[in-house]
Design a protein around this motif. Sequence first.
Motif, PDB file in Angstrom:
ATOM      1  N   ALA A 247       6.867 -71.182 -39.863  1.00  0.00           N
ATOM      2  CA  ALA A 247       6.735 -69.739 -40.013  1.00  0.00           C
ATOM      3  C   ALA A 247       7.215 -69.294 -41.390  1.00  0.00           C
ATOM      4  O   ALA A 247       8.097 -69.919 -42.001  1.00  0.00           O
ATOM      5  CB  ALA A 247       7.526 -69.017 -38.931  1.00  0.00           C
ATOM      6  N   GLU A 248       6.639 -68.218 -41.874  1.00  0.00           N
ATOM      7  CA  GLU A 248       7.030 -67.672 -43.178  1.00  0.00           C
ATOM      8  C   GLU A 248       8.486 -67.235 -43.141  1.00  0.00           C
ATOM      9  O   GLU A 248       8.938 -66.578 -42.209  1.00  0.00           O
ATOM     10  CB  GLU A 248       6.127 -66.497 -43.550  1.00  0.00           C
ATOM     11  N   GLY A 249       9.237 -67.632 -44.156  1.00  0.00           N
ATOM     12  CA  GLY A 249      10.641 -67.258 -44.263  1.00  0.00           C
ATOM     13  C   GLY A 249      11.587 -68.126 -43.463  1.00  0.00           C
ATOM     14  O   GLY A 249      12.806 -67.918 -43.497  1.00  0.00           O
ATOM     15  N   GLU A 250      11.063 -69.122 -42.769  1.00  0.00           N
ATOM     16  CA  GLU A 250      11.878 -69.994 -41.946  1.00  0.00           C
ATOM     17  C   GLU A 250      12.546 -71.077 -42.784  1.00  0.00           C
ATOM     18  O   GLU A 250      11.991 -71.523 -43.786  1.00  0.00           O
ATOM     19  CB  GLU A 250      10.958 -70.675 -40.920  1.00  0.00           C
ATOM     20  N   ILE A 251      13.721 -71.525 -42.341  1.00  0.00           N
ATOM     21  CA  ILE A 251      14.362 -72.712 -42.895  1.00  0.00           C
ATOM     22  C   ILE A 251      14.333 -73.769 -41.804  1.00  0.00           C
ATOM     23  O   ILE A 251      14.942 -73.601 -40.740  1.00  0.00           O
ATOM     24  CB  ILE A 251      15.802 -72.432 -43.350  1.00  0.00           C
ATOM     25  N   VAL A 252      13.594 -74.848 -42.041  1.00  0.00           N
ATOM     26  CA  VAL A 252      13.363 -75.876 -41.029  1.00  0.00           C
ATOM     27  C   VAL A 252      13.875 -77.212 -41.539  1.00  0.00           C
ATOM     28  O   VAL A 252      13.537 -77.628 -42.652  1.00  0.00           O
ATOM     29  CB  VAL A 252      11.863 -75.991 -40.684  1.00  0.00           C
ATOM     30  N   ALA A 253      14.668 -77.889 -40.722  1.00  0.00           N
ATOM     31  CA  ALA A 253      15.141 -79.236 -41.037  1.00  0.00           C
ATOM     32  C   ALA A 253      14.232 -80.251 -40.365  1.00  0.00           C
ATOM     33  O   ALA A 253      13.990 -80.175 -39.161  1.00  0.00           O
ATOM     34  CB  ALA A 253      16.572 -79.421 -40.561  1.00  0.00           C
ATOM     35  N   VAL A 254      13.707 -81.187 -41.150  1.00  0.00           N
ATOM     36  CA  VAL A 254      12.941 -82.317 -40.620  1.00  0.00           C
ATOM     37  C   VAL A 254      13.897 -83.500 -40.590  1.00  0.00           C
ATOM     38  O   VAL A 254      14.362 -83.962 -41.631  1.00  0.00           O
ATOM     39  CB  VAL A 254      11.715 -82.623 -41.491  1.00  0.00           C
ATOM     40  N   THR A 255      14.219 -83.965 -39.387  1.00  0.00           N
ATOM     41  CA  THR A 255      15.271 -84.959 -39.228  1.00  0.00           C
ATOM     42  C   THR A 255      14.736 -86.246 -38.604  1.00  0.00           C
ATOM     43  O   THR A 255      13.613 -86.292 -38.114  1.00  0.00           O
ATOM     44  CB  THR A 255      16.400 -84.408 -38.344  1.00  0.00           C
ATOM     45  N   GLY A 256      15.579 -87.253 -38.623  1.00  0.00           N
ATOM     46  CA  GLY A 256      15.228 -88.536 -38.033  1.00  0.00           C
ATOM     47  C   GLY A 256      15.829 -89.663 -38.831  1.00  0.00           C
ATOM     48  O   GLY A 256      16.317 -89.471 -39.951  1.00  0.00           O
ATOM     49  N   PRO A 257      15.825 -90.875 -38.273  1.00  0.00           N
ATOM     50  CA  PRO A 257      16.426 -92.026 -38.949  1.00  0.00           C
ATOM     51  C   PRO A 257      15.639 -92.432 -40.193  1.00  0.00           C
ATOM     52  O   PRO A 257      14.485 -92.021 -40.381  1.00  0.00           O
ATOM     53  CB  PRO A 257      16.373 -93.122 -37.883  1.00  0.00           C
ATOM     54  N   SER A 258      16.256 -93.245 -41.020  1.00  0.00           N
ATOM     55  CA  SER A 258      15.587 -93.758 -42.210  1.00  0.00           C
ATOM     56  C   SER A 258      14.304 -94.478 -41.821  1.00  0.00           C
ATOM     57  O   SER A 258      14.283 -95.258 -40.865  1.00  0.00           O
ATOM     58  CB  SER A 258      16.523 -94.724 -42.941  1.00  0.00           C
TER      59      SER A 258
ATOM     60  N   TYR B 247      22.285 -76.117 -41.290  1.00  0.00           N
ATOM     61  CA  TYR B 247      22.009 -74.936 -42.103  1.00  0.00           C
ATOM     62  C   TYR B 247      20.626 -74.338 -41.793  1.00  0.00           C
ATOM     63  O   TYR B 247      20.313 -73.247 -42.248  1.00  0.00           O
ATOM     64  CB  TYR B 247      22.060 -75.297 -43.589  1.00  0.00           C
ATOM     65  N   ALA B 248      19.808 -75.052 -41.042  1.00  0.00           N
ATOM     66  CA  ALA B 248      18.430 -74.623 -40.783  1.00  0.00           C
ATOM     67  C   ALA B 248      18.354 -73.714 -39.567  1.00  0.00           C
ATOM     68  O   ALA B 248      19.247 -73.670 -38.717  1.00  0.00           O
ATOM     69  CB  ALA B 248      17.542 -75.845 -40.567  1.00  0.00           C
ATOM     70  N   ASP B 249      17.227 -72.981 -39.483  1.00  0.00           N
ATOM     71  CA  ASP B 249      16.968 -72.150 -38.313  1.00  0.00           C
ATOM     72  C   ASP B 249      16.596 -72.997 -37.105  1.00  0.00           C
ATOM     73  O   ASP B 249      16.892 -72.647 -35.971  1.00  0.00           O
ATOM     74  CB  ASP B 249      15.822 -71.166 -38.601  1.00  0.00           C
ATOM     75  N   ARG B 250      15.894 -74.086 -37.349  1.00  0.00           N
ATOM     76  CA  ARG B 250      15.528 -75.002 -36.270  1.00  0.00           C
ATOM     77  C   ARG B 250      15.279 -76.381 -36.852  1.00  0.00           C
ATOM     78  O   ARG B 250      15.219 -76.562 -38.071  1.00  0.00           O
ATOM     79  CB  ARG B 250      14.294 -74.509 -35.498  1.00  0.00           C
ATOM     80  N   GLU B 251      15.119 -77.329 -35.946  1.00  0.00           N
ATOM     81  CA  GLU B 251      15.009 -78.731 -36.329  1.00  0.00           C
ATOM     82  C   GLU B 251      13.751 -79.342 -35.730  1.00  0.00           C
ATOM     83  O   GLU B 251      13.421 -79.085 -34.573  1.00  0.00           O
ATOM     84  CB  GLU B 251      16.248 -79.476 -35.820  1.00  0.00           C
ATOM     85  N   ILE B 252      13.038 -80.128 -36.532  1.00  0.00           N
ATOM     86  CA  ILE B 252      11.908 -80.922 -36.064  1.00  0.00           C
ATOM     87  C   ILE B 252      12.296 -82.386 -36.246  1.00  0.00           C
ATOM     88  O   ILE B 252      12.530 -82.830 -37.364  1.00  0.00           O
ATOM     89  CB  ILE B 252      10.627 -80.620 -36.853  1.00  0.00           C
ATOM     90  N   ALA B 253      12.387 -83.118 -35.144  1.00  0.00           N
ATOM     91  CA  ALA B 253      12.801 -84.515 -35.201  1.00  0.00           C
ATOM     92  C   ALA B 253      11.588 -85.423 -35.266  1.00  0.00           C
ATOM     93  O   ALA B 253      10.617 -85.231 -34.529  1.00  0.00           O
ATOM     94  CB  ALA B 253      13.644 -84.860 -33.975  1.00  0.00           C
ATOM     95  N   LEU B 254      11.640 -86.406 -36.155  1.00  0.00           N
ATOM     96  CA  LEU B 254      10.600 -87.429 -36.250  1.00  0.00           C
ATOM     97  C   LEU B 254      11.164 -88.771 -35.797  1.00  0.00           C
ATOM     98  O   LEU B 254      12.338 -89.063 -36.001  1.00  0.00           O
ATOM     99  CB  LEU B 254      10.091 -87.578 -37.684  1.00  0.00           C
ATOM    100  N   ARG B 255      10.304 -89.561 -35.183  1.00  0.00           N
ATOM    101  CA  ARG B 255      10.655 -90.928 -34.827  1.00  0.00           C
ATOM    102  C   ARG B 255       9.393 -91.769 -34.916  1.00  0.00           C
ATOM    103  O   ARG B 255       8.371 -91.428 -34.312  1.00  0.00           O
ATOM    104  CB  ARG B 255      11.243 -91.007 -33.421  1.00  0.00           C
ATOM    105  N   ASP B 256       9.451 -92.832 -35.703  1.00  0.00           N
ATOM    106  CA  ASP B 256       8.314 -93.731 -35.862  1.00  0.00           C
ATOM    107  C   ASP B 256       7.036 -92.991 -36.259  1.00  0.00           C
ATOM    108  O   ASP B 256       5.952 -93.270 -35.758  1.00  0.00           O
ATOM    109  CB  ASP B 256       8.068 -94.525 -34.572  1.00  0.00           C
ATOM    110  N   GLY B 257       7.187 -92.019 -37.172  1.00  0.00           N
ATOM    111  CA  GLY B 257       6.026 -91.327 -37.716  1.00  0.00           C
ATOM    112  C   GLY B 257       5.410 -90.273 -36.825  1.00  0.00           C
ATOM    113  O   GLY B 257       4.309 -89.789 -37.106  1.00  0.00           O
ATOM    114  N   GLN B 258       6.118 -89.887 -35.756  1.00  0.00           N
ATOM    115  CA  GLN B 258       5.615 -88.863 -34.847  1.00  0.00           C
ATOM    116  C   GLN B 258       6.706 -87.843 -34.557  1.00  0.00           C
ATOM    117  O   GLN B 258       7.896 -88.148 -34.653  1.00  0.00           O
ATOM    118  CB  GLN B 258       5.156 -89.489 -33.525  1.00  0.00           C
ATOM    119  N   VAL B 259       6.293 -86.625 -34.173  1.00  0.00           N
ATOM    120  CA  VAL B 259       7.262 -85.647 -33.717  1.00  0.00           C
ATOM    121  C   VAL B 259       7.862 -86.152 -32.408  1.00  0.00           C
ATOM    122  O   VAL B 259       7.138 -86.522 -31.482  1.00  0.00           O
ATOM    123  CB  VAL B 259       6.612 -84.268 -33.512  1.00  0.00           C
TER     124      VAL B 259
END
Length: 229
Positions: free
Chosen positions: A27-38, A205-217
């Motif tokens: 969304a516009e103006g959102e701060i989103v963290a994309v997280t997950g292992p190396s 610090y983000a508004d929400r988090e999107i977690a990735l694992r093995d190249g997928q949400v």
Amino acid sequence: MSILHARGVVRAFGHTPALRGVTLAIAEGEIVAVTGPSGCGKSTLLHCLAGILRPDAGEVIYRDHRIDTLSEGGRSRLRRTEFGVLFQFGQLVSELTAAENVALPLLLAGTGRRAARTAALSWLDRLGVADLADQRPGEMSGGQQQRCALARALVTEPRVLFCDEPTGALDSLTGEQVLSHLVRVARQQGTTVLLATHDARVAGYADREIALRDGQVDPSGFGVEAAIR
């Protein structure tokens, strides 16, 4: 209102898959963290969304226009005008002063030298490093370099700021100082921020988090249900 979409984005490096059909909306103006292992695909996803990499399949849509189909020149222009990018190690040009580094994106976009330097000095001041204007990266600490790199990423006043492990090379205290500056400025300007990190403190610090694992949400990741719309 969403400003950026990924729809079924796939990307591989040789025979090694990095992204396996990622779909999300920001969304516009959102701060989103994309997280997950190396190795989960965080950086690859950010690079596809920023137009640095072209997906092998799927679509990347910015403000209702596909950008994955643009030429390299078209995607480069987009990064000069609409997008800002902050990398883990800043990637400042060692031969240039802080002010010259920050002014560089404006000069590449055709801004006059005097106006570009004025804007650069203003941003260095906003980020608390105005006294470094005439110093080169080798004369700065890691935190100072990263604040200068943040000023360079923001000097064009981008709509979307992509941050790839922006505190990964910093100690925890310095990293929090950089993040505080980043979030404050983003809030003031209404800038959309995508923040790739494996650090839970950074994700906080983000508004929400999107977690990735093995190249997928990862549907079991915190806050991920809101990521797919």
